[in-house]
Design an enzyme around this catalytic site. Structure first.
Site, short mmCIF file in Angstrom:
data_model
loop_
_atom_site.label_atom_id
_atom_site.label_comp_id
_atom_site.label_asym_id
_atom_site.label_seq_id
_atom_site.Cartn_x
_atom_site.Cartn_y
_atom_site.Cartn_z
N LYS A 1 0.80 -1.08 0.09
CA LYS A 1 -0.10 0.00 -0.05
C LYS A 1 1.01 1.35 0.09
O LYS A 1 2.11 1.19 0.08
CB LYS A 1 -0.95 -0.01 1.27
CG LYS A 1 -1.79 -1.25 1.24
CD LYS A 1 -2.86 -1.32 -0.03
CE LYS A 1 -3.42 -2.63 -0.13
NZ LYS A 1 -4.64 -3.07 0.49
C1 LIG Z 1 -5.51 -4.20 0.74
C2 LIG Z 1 -6.98 -3.98 0.98
C3 LIG Z 1 -7.79 -4.37 1.81
C4 LIG Z 1 -7.22 -5.30 2.87
O1 LIG Z 1 -6.38 -5.18 3.51
P1 LIG Z 1 -5.36 -6.24 4.31
O2 LIG Z 1 -4.61 -5.35 5.04
O3 LIG Z 1 -4.63 -6.79 3.31
O4 LIG Z 1 -6.11 -6.95 4.96
C5 LIG Z 1 -9.03 -4.13 2.00
N1 LIG Z 1 -9.59 -3.24 0.88
C6 LIG Z 1 -8.95 -2.99 -0.18
C7 LIG Z 1 -9.53 -2.14 -1.40
C8 LIG Z 1 -7.52 -3.41 -0.31
O5 LIG Z 1 -6.83 -3.02 -1.20
#
Ligand SMILES: *Cc1c(COP(=O)(O)O)cnc(C)c1O
Length: 364
Positions: free
Chosen positions: A185
């Site tokens: 992210k």
């Molecule tokens: C990455 C992501 C999540 C979940 O995050 P995690 O940390 O992997 O559990 C939820 N929604 C979206 C749109 C994402 O890109």
């Protein structure tokens, strides 16, 4: 190979500070919660312009706990988008509610507010918009709909930390929001992590309690079926090194996105920033009916790419019951046509040029 992401370059750039932060935590003997986590929560709150930040174990947990903390539960329906990472859907199910899917706007890939009224029933309790690829959803229309019907709005801001909508940042636009700190992210830990934001002190308290076994003090459990969902101090210390760089990294993403758009808009459909928003370009995603051939062509020229996402939620084997095939045509078409190009703050100008060259050669 120019890859879609390069976390080694990021570590190399910050190595001295990261190594020192890790050593500091190891020497402290405090590994879960504690001063590093509290400091990170305060720094995130200041950055995002929200009074309350509650860190948890992942973005999926953040969304689940945010939904439960605002009062969503069994028997409720939550309106969301089919064109998202599956965690959005999982969070609604973990909270005990039913996901109701509304099609996307093909220009932004985000929830199309035009579809909201038709999706509402007397069981609708919340709307869960996703700020996909780093672009805020159409929050004015979504909030107006929610206010009209007394619904709560929980943002899935996993891909959009730092993005702005008007004067506010995502995470401060609804009743609560869930963010992910997964390594890929825009602000990533070196492991799993996530956090909830809210303006409401009662929602913050509920989230903090649910994340630690529903407790309201040690061995005093006031909420049922809580979680072990905490951020560890090592991740918090690493994130505290990275957070001060986030604005510059997002600015570099915007610069690369602008370069891609200018150089590619005459050959392929390119994404645009909606008026009044600041997009943070978690992904730069083009669309073409020749998506798979384009991806193979790029690979042969040493350029990575990725498909986010190859199927909307309702066409995944586990979620066929959510909606019939053909009923959400924009999401279904996007899943066939999208391709994300390499975009991260450590791409060089020469690499950006090589990506542009390779895409242009395919079309021309
Ligand atoms: C990455 C992501 C999540 C979940 O995050 P995690 O940390 O992997 O559990 C939820 N929604 C979206 C749109 C994402 O890109």
């Amino acid at each position: 190979m120019i890859s879609v992401l390069d976390l080694k370059r990021e570590y190399e750039a910050l190595k001295t500070d990261i190594d020192a932060a890790i050593a500091r935590v190891l020497a402290s003997g405090a590994f879960v919660g504690g001063a590093e986590v509290a400091a990170l929560e305060a720094e995130l709150a200041r950055y995002l312009g929200v009074p309350h930040v509650v860190t948890v174990g992942s973005g999926t947990d953040a969304l689940t706990i945010a939904l439960r903390a605002v009062g969503v539960g069994p028997g409720d329906e939550v309106i969301t988008t089919p064109f998202t990472f599956i965690a959005t859907i999982e969070a609604i199910l973990h909270a005990g509610a039913r996901p109701v899917l509304v099609d996307i706007d093909p220009e932004t890939f985000n929830l199309d507010p035009e579809g909201l009224e038709a999706a509402r029933t007397e069981r609708t309790r919340a709307v869960l918009p996703v700020h996909l690829y780093g672009q805020p959803a159409a929050m004015d229309a979504i909030r107006a709909f929610a206010e009209r019907h007394g619904l709560v709005v929980v943002e899935d801001a996993a891909q959009a930390i730092g993005a702005r909508y008007g004067k506010g940042r995502v995470g401060a636009l609804g009743h609560a929001a869930g963010f992910s700190l997964y390594p890929t992210k825009n602000l990533g830990a070196y492991g799993d992590g996530g956090f909830i934001t809210t303006r409401d002190p009662q929602v913050a308290e509920a989230a903090r309690s649910l994340a630690v076994h529903g407790q309201a003090g040690r061995y005093h459990h006031v909420r049922r079926a809580g979680y072990t969902s905490r951020l560890d101090a090592l991740q918090a210390a690493i994130l505290r090194v990275k957070l001060p760089h986030l604005e510059a990294w997002n600015a570099r993403r915007r610069e690369i996105a602008a370069a891609y758009r200018a150089a590619l808009e005459d050959v392929v459909w390119v994404p645009r920033e909606a008026p009044g928003v600041v997009h943070v370009w978690h992904q730069f995603t083009v669309r073409t009916p020749e998506r798979d051939r384009l991806a193979a062509h790029l690979k042969a020229r040493g350029v990575g790419s990725a498909v986010h996402y190859p199927a909307p939620a309702h066409l995944q084997p586990a979620y066929r019951d959510l909606a019939a095939e053909g009923s959400l045509p924009q999401a279904e078409r996007a899943a066939r046509e999208v391709l994300s190009l390499p975009l991260h703050p450590f791409l060089t100008d020469a690499e950006v040029e090589r990506v542009i060259e390779a895409v242009r050669r395919f079309f021309g």
